[in-house]
Design an enzyme around this catalytic site. Sequence first.
Site, PDB file in Angstrom:
ATOM      1  N   VAL A 198      94.960  34.423  24.497  1.00  0.00           N
ATOM      2  CA  VAL A 198      93.545  33.704  24.129  1.00  0.00           C
ATOM      3  C   VAL A 198      93.395  35.126  22.352  1.00  0.00           C
ATOM      4  O   VAL A 198      93.345  34.410  21.731  1.00  0.00           O
ATOM      5  CB  VAL A 198      92.650  33.214  24.480  1.00  0.00           C
ATOM      6  CG1 VAL A 198      93.119  32.452  25.809  1.00  0.00           C
ATOM      7  CG2 VAL A 198      91.868  34.532  24.773  1.00  0.00           C
TER       8      VAL A 198
ATOM      9  N   SER B 138      76.520  32.644  28.401  1.00  0.00           N
ATOM     10  CA  SER B 138      76.664  33.078  29.168  1.00  0.00           C
ATOM     11  C   SER B 138      75.065  33.376  29.107  1.00  0.00           C
ATOM     12  O   SER B 138      74.439  33.391  28.272  1.00  0.00           O
ATOM     13  CB  SER B 138      76.707  34.564  29.382  1.00  0.00           C
ATOM     14  OG  SER B 138      76.027  35.606  30.204  1.00  0.00           O
TER      15      SER B 138
ATOM     16  N   TYR C 263      79.975  42.865  26.102  1.00  0.00           N
ATOM     17  CA  TYR C 263      79.908  41.262  26.711  1.00  0.00           C
ATOM     18  C   TYR C 263      78.548  40.142  25.725  1.00  0.00           C
ATOM     19  O   TYR C 263      78.826  39.575  25.649  1.00  0.00           O
ATOM     20  CB  TYR C 263      79.354  41.568  28.083  1.00  0.00           C
ATOM     21  CG  TYR C 263      79.799  40.079  29.312  1.00  0.00           C
ATOM     22  CD1 TYR C 263      81.102  39.992  29.028  1.00  0.00           C
ATOM     23  CD2 TYR C 263      78.566  39.520  28.916  1.00  0.00           C
ATOM     24  CE1 TYR C 263      81.128  38.238  29.574  1.00  0.00           C
ATOM     25  CE2 TYR C 263      78.163  38.030  30.144  1.00  0.00           C
ATOM     26  CZ  TYR C 263      80.369  37.328  30.464  1.00  0.00           C
ATOM     27  OH  TYR C 263      80.422  35.820  31.105  1.00  0.00           O
TER      28      TYR C 263
ATOM     29  N   LYS D 103      78.720  36.878  24.307  1.00  0.00           N
ATOM     30  CA  LYS D 103      77.928  35.297  24.371  1.00  0.00           C
ATOM     31  C   LYS D 103      77.757  34.446  23.553  1.00  0.00           C
ATOM     32  O   LYS D 103      76.856  33.441  23.037  1.00  0.00           O
ATOM     33  CB  LYS D 103      78.175  35.660  25.374  1.00  0.00           C
ATOM     34  CG  LYS D 103      78.937  35.575  27.054  1.00  0.00           C
ATOM     35  CD  LYS D 103      80.256  34.744  26.715  1.00  0.00           C
ATOM     36  CE  LYS D 103      80.864  34.863  27.634  1.00  0.00           C
ATOM     37  NZ  LYS D 103      82.256  34.497  27.380  1.00  0.00           N
TER      38      LYS D 103
END
Length: 246
Positions: free
Chosen positions: A63, A141, A154, A158
């Site tokens: 992706v 998340s 991360y 998110k």
Amino acid sequence: MRMKGKVAIITGGANGIGLAACHRFAEEGAKVIMADFDEASGAEQEAVGKEKGFELTFVQVDVANRESVAQLIEKTLDLHGKIDVLINNAGITNDATLLKMDPAVFQRVLDVNLTGVFNCTQAVVPHMIEAGSGKIINTSSVSGVYGNFGQTNYAATKAAVIGMTKTWAKEFGRKGINVNAVAPGFTATAMVKKMPEKVIAQMESAVSLQRLGEPEDIANAYLFLASEESNYVHGHVMHVDGGIMM
């Protein structure tokens, strides 16, 4: 069958939450494109799905690579002629505290979790606009909402996914395209189940329902947001976290 005749691309579809979603959508009659970087698992899971009678096709994709994403869209259109649903589920983690985080690790997580969502959505939206309808579901998340120790990269991706979701909802609602996000909490994927029992117990105790989520719990949220039952749900971030933060 809530998804009969619909074509759904699910990235990160060969493992964990994505795999549960592929099965759930296929059970509801969707023609599913299981898009994943993991070619071995993808081929294996495609075979498992076909044994169950699912209309499920694996397509290998990175992706973070625009050419690879373009090939994914081309293959989907060649096979089914349309794209009704895009679930941007693909994501990776590579945790470290800020002072210990390698810049290359920071960037790789951004490339997959953030740029990957941008790449896939930008490639799919023109076809949904042409059709006058579509459902885009982005995976955020609870880490993107509340932050999490050791997850600078991360959590940043998110949180950014939520911002993109709300922006795209403003841009594409008038085109007949619903854009929403799901924010999972601690989920019992294969990776999590390998953690020490003590760590899992601590995670469970932090959740109001006193259990980890199952991949199927998240898949059911995806299914609702992809179905006609959610046609007036737009620009929303659905927390599927067992009440971890209230």
